[in-house]
Design an enzyme around this catalytic site. Structure first.
Site, mmCIF file in Angstrom:
data_model
loop_
_atom_site.group_PDB
_atom_site.id
_atom_site.type_symbol
_atom_site.label_atom_id
_atom_site.label_comp_id
_atom_site.label_asym_id
_atom_site.label_seq_id
_atom_site.Cartn_x
_atom_site.Cartn_y
_atom_site.Cartn_z
ATOM 1 N N SER A 258 0.821 -1.211 0.000
ATOM 2 C CA SER A 258 0.000 0.000 0.000
ATOM 3 C C SER A 258 0.858 1.267 0.000
ATOM 4 O O SER A 258 1.726 1.400 -0.850
ATOM 5 C CB SER A 258 -0.956 -0.061 1.188
ATOM 6 O OG SER A 258 -2.062 0.725 0.925
ATOM 7 N N HIS A 399 -7.919 -5.470 0.055
ATOM 8 C CA HIS A 399 -6.658 -4.764 0.275
ATOM 9 C C HIS A 399 -5.942 -5.339 1.506
ATOM 10 O O HIS A 399 -6.376 -5.117 2.641
ATOM 11 C CB HIS A 399 -6.996 -3.291 0.499
ATOM 12 C CG HIS A 399 -5.818 -2.382 0.529
ATOM 13 N ND1 HIS A 399 -5.019 -2.173 -0.575
ATOM 14 C CD2 HIS A 399 -5.294 -1.623 1.533
ATOM 15 C CE1 HIS A 399 -4.065 -1.305 -0.251
ATOM 16 N NE2 HIS A 399 -4.207 -0.967 1.023
#
Ligand code: GTR
Length: 422
Positions: A258, A399
């Site tokens: 990320s 995610h």
């Protein structure tokens, strides 16, 4: 009179609300037509014909990313000292040695401390190693009771009881599913990690804390932001790792997830000592193309996280078409070194397809340098990793970074490091 006032107030209020509402585009048919800058064409318009010319073109691209996106890190050197704080000779059921090292970075009368956590297999050989920042403190990556709880600033998270920007014992091992350390050790790799908040706390303080405070020069629109700070911190950890005899310094892989996946890419671009780069779900400002305007946008990221990039990057808010670079060119800065990029099917905010297209568009540079680059032009199926010099997978789910992702990274590293030895 009162009615006019109330109407005006209402109109102003709704206009403000409207201006703030951001609706991400998740519709491929609404992507504007865009032209990607060609990494193999000089700013002058001339083509890049060979490896020597590529080095010059690389400098052009690198300078643009520094000036317009991440910001320029100061050139000054810092003094690095290290102290071993704790050691567990029997980590991972006796398979590894776990060490905590306090690294101090000093510049004139200013200094900051980074706590480095290191797991090394007891193989008796020099080992390849993954170096990655962690999100919540070293004590969150493993349940090992000997790892110090971070005393650095952490983001409040009332759901897990963090309310005064301090972590505590209850968070020990809370991120261990993102860090399959025993599996990594079993495959012969070491792992080194540092809390990213030690390098630069992740909030906008005008750059008075973290690594930025070490350098006192006047800031301008191309000065480094937090991503460049985190990447720079990883290079300082690399300075230390070069002195650790159990680490094969030609096989250090910089990895991140990320915002830290964006960081890993920039670290790989700025520091060629990183032999390989792994960037998981890095999205906007990472491996995903900005000009597609899909999911998170330049304006959105600069608004939510004004400290991540240099202020020049804000020129491109809602003007992605004006960007002189796009993120595929960030990938080319890692060439010819192996690069693995991964995404998750449900993580549309990070634009899995735009990430794939970025790999495709970076490939010609690898090929010019005599490497395979990125094979194929169609998105692979779920859990069907593409394994060129650039690797890619898309897996089901959200995610996150998990054991499946790590297994793919290690397969890719095995393959590439094997090739290097043959
Ligand atoms: C999100 C941000 C992304 C990504 C992510 C993360 O809020 O919009 O760019 O970096 O955070 O780091 O978890």
């Amino acid at each position: 009179m009162r009615l006019i006032f109330l109407t005006a107030f209402f109109l102003f209020f709704s206009a403000t609300l409207f201006a703030q509402a951001f609706v991400p585009n998740y519709d491929e048919s609404k992507i504007p037509p865009y032209i990607l800058p060609d990494p193999l064409v000089f700013n002058s318009g001339l083509p890049v014909k060979n490896k020597t010319e590529w080095e010059k073109r690389r400098t052009e691209i690198f300078n643009l990313f520094e000036k317009e996106v991440y910001g320029i890190a100061p050139a000054g050197k810092v003094h690095l000292t290290s102290v071993v704080v704790s050691k567990n000779e029997n980590a991972c059921n006796g398979q590894a040695v776990r060490t905590e090292v306090l690294l101090t970075l000093q510049k004139d009368d200013r200094k900051i401390d980074l706590s480095l956590l290191l797991f090394l297999p007891k193989s008796g050989k020099k080992v390849p190693l993954f170096l990655a920042c962690n999100f919540n403190g070293n004590h969150t990556v493993s349940t090992d009771p000997g790892i110090s709880v971070t005393t650095s600033w952490v983001r409040n998270n009332p759901q897990v009881g963090i309310t005064s920007n301090k972590s505590d014992e209850s968070r020990r091992g809370s991120d261990s599913s993102s860090w399959p350390i025993a599996e990594i050790i079993a495959r012969g790799y070491g792992v080194a990690t540092v809390y990213y908040g030690d390098i630069d706390p992740d909030f906008d303080d005008g750059f008075h804390n973290g690594v930025h405070q070490l350098f006192t020069g006047i800031r301008d629109s191309s000065s480094w932001g937090s991503i460049a700070g985190w990447a720079w911190g990883l290079s300082r950890v690399m300075d230390y790792l070069e002195k650790v005899k159990e680490v094969d310094t030609k096989e250090v892989i910089v990895l991140g997830h990320s915002r830290l996946g964006k960081t890993a890419l920039w670290a790989g671009a700025t520091d060629k000592r990183f032999a390989m780069v792994v960037s998981n779900e890095s999205g906007c400002g990472g491996a995903a193309l900005s000009k597609r305007i899909y999911g998170e946008t330049v304006e959105r990221i600069n608004t939510s996280y004004p400290h991540w990039f240099c202020t020049n990057f804000r020129k491109y808010n809602n003007k992605e078409e004006d960007l002189p670079v796009d993120q595929h060119e960030l990938l080319t800065l890692i060439a010819p070194r192996p690069l693995y990029v991964s995404v998750a099917e449900e993580d549309l905010w990070c634009d899995p397809k735009g990430t794939f297209l970025s790999c495709v568009a970076a490939s010609p540079v690898y090929q010019l340098l005599g490497k395979k680059g990125f094979p194929g032009k169609d998105m692979p199926d779920l859990q069907q990793p593409v394994l060129g010099t650039i690797g890619y997978h898309i897996r089901p789910g959200k995610h996150a970074i998990n054991l499946y992702d790590w297994s793919c990274f290690m397969n890719f590293a095995d393959l590439n490091f094997q090739k290097r030895k043959n």
